[in-house]
Design a protein around this motif. Structure first.
Motif, PDB file in Angstrom:
ATOM      1  N   GLY A  21     -37.357 -32.634  30.396  1.00  0.00           N
ATOM      2  CA  GLY A  21     -36.573 -31.383  29.905  1.00  0.00           C
ATOM      3  C   GLY A  21     -35.151 -31.635  29.626  1.00  0.00           C
ATOM      4  N   LEU A  22     -34.791 -32.799  28.831  1.00  0.00           N
ATOM      5  CA  LEU A  22     -33.438 -33.210  28.578  1.00  0.00           C
ATOM      6  C   LEU A  22     -33.403 -32.515  26.968  1.00  0.00           C
ATOM      7  CD1 LEU A  22     -32.704 -36.528  30.317  1.00  0.00           C
ATOM      8  CD2 LEU A  22     -31.863 -34.280  31.150  1.00  0.00           C
ATOM      9  N   ASP A  49     -27.888 -33.653  26.199  1.00  0.00           N
ATOM     10  CA  ASP A  49     -28.029 -34.197  27.526  1.00  0.00           C
ATOM     11  C   ASP A  49     -28.067 -35.554  26.977  1.00  0.00           C
ATOM     12  OD1 ASP A  49     -28.441 -32.109  29.371  1.00  0.00           O
ATOM     13  OD2 ASP A  49     -30.309 -31.943  28.556  1.00  0.00           O
ATOM     14  N   ARG A  50     -28.697 -36.184  25.871  1.00  0.00           N
ATOM     15  CA  ARG A  50     -28.866 -37.461  25.445  1.00  0.00           C
ATOM     16  C   ARG A  50     -28.495 -37.544  24.031  1.00  0.00           C
ATOM     17  NH1 ARG A  50     -28.967 -37.719  30.230  1.00  0.00           N
ATOM     18  NH2 ARG A  50     -30.131 -38.958  31.684  1.00  0.00           N
ATOM     19  N   VAL A  51     -28.012 -38.822  23.601  1.00  0.00           N
ATOM     20  CA  VAL A  51     -27.645 -38.844  22.205  1.00  0.00           C
ATOM     21  C   VAL A  51     -28.387 -40.198  21.535  1.00  0.00           C
ATOM     22  CG1 VAL A  51     -25.824 -39.040  20.503  1.00  0.00           C
ATOM     23  CG2 VAL A  51     -25.457 -37.499  22.593  1.00  0.00           C
ATOM     24  N   VAL A  52     -28.880 -39.917  20.250  1.00  0.00           N
ATOM     25  CA  VAL A  52     -29.299 -41.134  19.628  1.00  0.00           C
ATOM     26  C   VAL A  52     -28.768 -41.496  18.427  1.00  0.00           C
ATOM     27  CG1 VAL A  52     -31.504 -41.955  18.580  1.00  0.00           C
ATOM     28  CG2 VAL A  52     -31.999 -40.690  20.483  1.00  0.00           C
ATOM     29  N   VAL A  53     -28.093 -42.512  18.101  1.00  0.00           N
ATOM     30  CA  VAL A  53     -27.463 -42.802  16.824  1.00  0.00           C
ATOM     31  C   VAL A  53     -28.435 -44.009  16.101  1.00  0.00           C
ATOM     32  CG1 VAL A  53     -25.338 -43.956  15.929  1.00  0.00           C
ATOM     33  CG2 VAL A  53     -25.270 -42.445  17.930  1.00  0.00           C
ATOM     34  N   SER A  54     -28.866 -43.555  14.738  1.00  0.00           N
ATOM     35  CA  SER A  54     -29.499 -44.378  14.171  1.00  0.00           C
ATOM     36  C   SER A  54     -28.488 -45.250  13.090  1.00  0.00           C
ATOM     37  CB  SER A  54     -30.615 -43.807  13.003  1.00  0.00           C
ATOM     38  OG  SER A  54     -29.838 -43.058  12.110  1.00  0.00           O
ATOM     39  N   ILE A  55     -28.441 -46.341  12.983  1.00  0.00           N
ATOM     40  CA  ILE A  55     -27.843 -47.421  12.312  1.00  0.00           C
ATOM     41  C   ILE A  55     -28.557 -48.222  11.203  1.00  0.00           C
ATOM     42  CG2 ILE A  55     -26.232 -49.181  12.209  1.00  0.00           C
ATOM     43  CD1 ILE A  55     -25.187 -48.604  14.787  1.00  0.00           C
ATOM     44  N   PHE A  56     -28.613 -47.566  10.099  1.00  0.00           N
ATOM     45  CA  PHE A  56     -29.591 -48.356   8.960  1.00  0.00           C
ATOM     46  C   PHE A  56     -28.936 -48.077   7.645  1.00  0.00           C
ATOM     47  CE2 PHE A  56     -33.675 -47.385   6.243  1.00  0.00           C
ATOM     48  CZ  PHE A  56     -33.968 -48.641   6.562  1.00  0.00           C
ATOM     49  N   VAL A  57     -28.890 -49.012   6.904  1.00  0.00           N
ATOM     50  CA  VAL A  57     -28.455 -49.037   5.545  1.00  0.00           C
ATOM     51  C   VAL A  57     -29.665 -48.811   4.863  1.00  0.00           C
ATOM     52  CG1 VAL A  57     -27.125 -50.241   3.729  1.00  0.00           C
ATOM     53  CG2 VAL A  57     -26.356 -50.629   6.305  1.00  0.00           C
ATOM     54  N   ASN A  58     -29.755 -47.619   4.264  1.00  0.00           N
ATOM     55  CA  ASN A  58     -30.926 -47.185   3.869  1.00  0.00           C
ATOM     56  C   ASN A  58     -31.074 -47.731   2.275  1.00  0.00           C
ATOM     57  OD1 ASN A  58     -33.425 -45.573   2.903  1.00  0.00           O
ATOM     58  ND2 ASN A  58     -32.148 -44.059   2.207  1.00  0.00           N
ATOM     59  N   PRO A  59     -31.938 -48.613   1.856  1.00  0.00           N
ATOM     60  CA  PRO A  59     -32.176 -49.188   0.403  1.00  0.00           C
ATOM     61  C   PRO A  59     -32.033 -48.264  -0.498  1.00  0.00           C
ATOM     62  CG  PRO A  59     -33.854 -49.980   1.931  1.00  0.00           C
ATOM     63  CD  PRO A  59     -33.066 -49.294   2.841  1.00  0.00           C
ATOM     64  N   ILE A  60     -33.281 -47.218  -0.336  1.00  0.00           N
ATOM     65  CA  ILE A  60     -33.521 -46.424  -1.396  1.00  0.00           C
ATOM     66  C   ILE A  60     -32.639 -45.321  -1.867  1.00  0.00           C
ATOM     67  CG2 ILE A  60     -35.966 -46.832  -0.644  1.00  0.00           C
ATOM     68  CD1 ILE A  60     -36.272 -44.053   0.152  1.00  0.00           C
TER      69      ILE A  60
END
Length: 281
Positions: A21-22, A49-60
């Motif tokens: 339930g987060l 409640d929770r945090v996602v961080v994406s790290i992606f150098v997007n080529p397109i």
């Protein structure tokens, strides 16, 4: 704080959180994080409640003559910033993880992608829309956080989420500046000492325009001329664009009688920097 590299790992972790339930906040980035990114993570941490961080150098989203190969990368440094700001999970996929060898599906948009940065960077926002849609589908966040410095990108993402009925709330976050006024950017690292000093002309020109607006100036052409004149006084500066547009539709305005975005893109040496502010009449 954990770092994962595959879509399956992210989905499994987020699925576990949601079973509890987060709520999940999401901050998409291309890495080489600074305090501006940290402020996004901090806000996400306060509201979820929770945090996602994406790290992606997007080529397109890079053009053939742009800085994809030289774009700064430092995952260890990024991890420390994310953890200090309250992030729980970093998703750092490879190009192959995000784009299969026969990848052929893209998300595109007309209208608000065609001016400002989009006018000089064909295909850029198709790349942005495609990767952000994929990331939303992978992370399934409740809220996603974007900086107001990339004003056109923020407007594009808001429109895409609305048009495609993507169930995520987009949260705009204020521009974070250095103590001398320069808007924080990963590309600031490209600037040498002389260029770094010259880059202050961006915020200086916008501050002058803001003062004129507060004093009653309502001609978009006069505001653009004022900004351009200040920028051209700096020998290391080369103007890409100076625009005054409607803050929602991003269409150019003649008379400033509603909420407008004053946006600039300027090359300092070889480095392209952007800055902006919104003025409410």
């Amino acid at each position: 704080m954990k770092i994962v590299h595959t879509i399956k790992e992210v989905r499994d972790i987020v699925k576990g959180w949601k079973k509890q339930g987060l709520s999940v906040g999401f901050v998409p980035t291309m890495g080489y994080l600074h305090e501006g990114h940290g402020s996004l993570v901090e806000m996400a941490s306060k509201e979820n409640d929770r945090v996602v961080v994406s790290i992606f150098v997007n080529p397109i989203q890079f053009g053939p003559k742009e800085d994809f190969s030289s774009y700064p990368r430092d995952l260890e440094r990024d991890g420390k910033i994310v953890e200090a700001a309250g992030g729980d999970l970093i998703f750092n996929p490879s190009n192959e993880e995000m784009y299969l060898g026969d990848f052929s599906t893209y998300v595109d948009m007309n209208g608000i992608t065609e001016g400002l940065c989009g006018a000089k960077r064909p295909g850029h926002f198709r790349g942005v829309c495609t990767v952000v849609t994929k990331l939303f589908n992978i992370v399934l966040p409740d809220k996603a956080y974007f900086g107001e410095k990339d004003a056109q990108q923020l407007a594009v993402i808001k429109r895409m989420v609305r048009d495609l009925d993507i169930p995520v709330e987009i949260v705009p976050c204020p521009i974070v500046r250095e103590s001398d006024g320069l808007a924080m950017s990963s590309r600031n690292t490209y600037l040498n000492k002389e260029e770094r000093k010259a880059a202050l002309v961006l915020s200086r020109s916008l501050n002058s325009a803001k003062e004129a607006l507060l004093q009653g100036e309502r001609s978009a052409e006069n505001i653009k001329s004022m900004i351009s004149e200040i920028l051209t006084e700096e020998p290391l500066a080369r103007i890409d664009y100076v625009n005054v547009v409607d803050s929602l539709s991003l269409t150019e305005v003649v008379t400033i009688d509603k909420s407008v975005l004053i946006a600039i893109a300027v090359f300092i040496g070889k480095t392209r920097l952007i800055d902006n502010f919104i003025f409410e009449v």
